[in-house]
Design a protein around this motif. Structure first.
Motif, short mmCIF file in Angstrom:
data_model
loop_
_atom_site.label_atom_id
_atom_site.label_comp_id
_atom_site.label_asym_id
_atom_site.label_seq_id
_atom_site.Cartn_x
_atom_site.Cartn_y
_atom_site.Cartn_z
N THR A 129 -6.83 73.27 -18.64
CA THR A 129 -6.72 72.27 -17.57
C THR A 129 -7.83 71.23 -17.67
OG1 THR A 129 -7.90 73.73 -16.04
CG2 THR A 129 -5.51 73.76 -15.94
N ARG A 130 -9.00 71.64 -18.07
CA ARG A 130 -10.09 70.66 -18.24
C ARG A 130 -9.87 69.80 -19.46
NH1 ARG A 130 -15.59 73.41 -15.95
NH2 ARG A 130 -14.77 73.59 -13.83
N LEU A 131 -9.36 70.40 -20.53
CA LEU A 131 -9.07 69.66 -21.76
C LEU A 131 -8.00 68.62 -21.50
CD1 LEU A 131 -9.67 69.53 -24.85
CD2 LEU A 131 -7.72 71.06 -25.14
N GLY A 132 -6.99 68.99 -20.70
CA GLY A 132 -5.90 68.08 -20.38
C GLY A 132 -6.24 67.07 -19.31
N GLY A 133 -7.44 67.17 -18.73
CA GLY A 133 -7.85 66.21 -17.70
C GLY A 133 -7.20 66.45 -16.35
#
Length: 139
Positions: free
Chosen positions: A132-136
């Motif tokens: 989720t953090r990688l995908g923004g």
């Protein structure tokens, strides 16, 4: 006091104490998903309702005492919270227990099954945060 310390000292100590007391006084494991599911199936087992009421009351008392809702949850939609709850419920059904049952009580009792369950749900949680953090999308 930092949020991490509040969680460890306040929440951790309360959960640990509740788990020990429930086992010592009633002979039951403090697995919240199991307690909730069985309370709905067997509503006459009042101790289950007492545990659930205590969980809700503790949160309400913390708010009355001035504890703030974490920023992350203050801006989360009810739909997202409901979907998250359903996914967690599905996971606890697959694992035959929840984080409190496996993570607190199961590991404390040296259960191999709980060790596997905790390793799986912690891995999934870490992967979810990473993706989720990688995908923004944020959390």
């Amino acid at each position: 006091m930092s949020t991490a310390w509040q969680a460890a000292v306040g929440g951790g100590m309360l959960i640990g104490t509740a788990a020990v007391l429930l086992m010592a006084l009633q002979g039951h494991i403090l697995g919240v998903s199991g307690i909730l599911g069985n309370a709905l199936r067997h509503p006459t087992q009042r101790w289950r309702w007492g545990v659930l009421a205590g969980l809700v009351a503790t949160g309400l008392l913390a708010r009355v005492a001035g504890a703030a809702v974490p920023e992350l949850f203050a801006h989360t939609s009810w739909l997202r919270l409901a979907v998250s709850g359903l996914l967690i419920g599905a996971g606890t059904a697959l694992a035959n227990g929840c984080t409190s049952g496996h993570g607190v009580c199961g590991l404390g009792n040296r259960s191999g099954r709980s060790l596997v369950a905790v390793a799986i749900f912690m891995s999934v949680a870490m992967a979810t945060v990473f993706v989720t953090r990688l995908g923004g999308w944020g959390l």
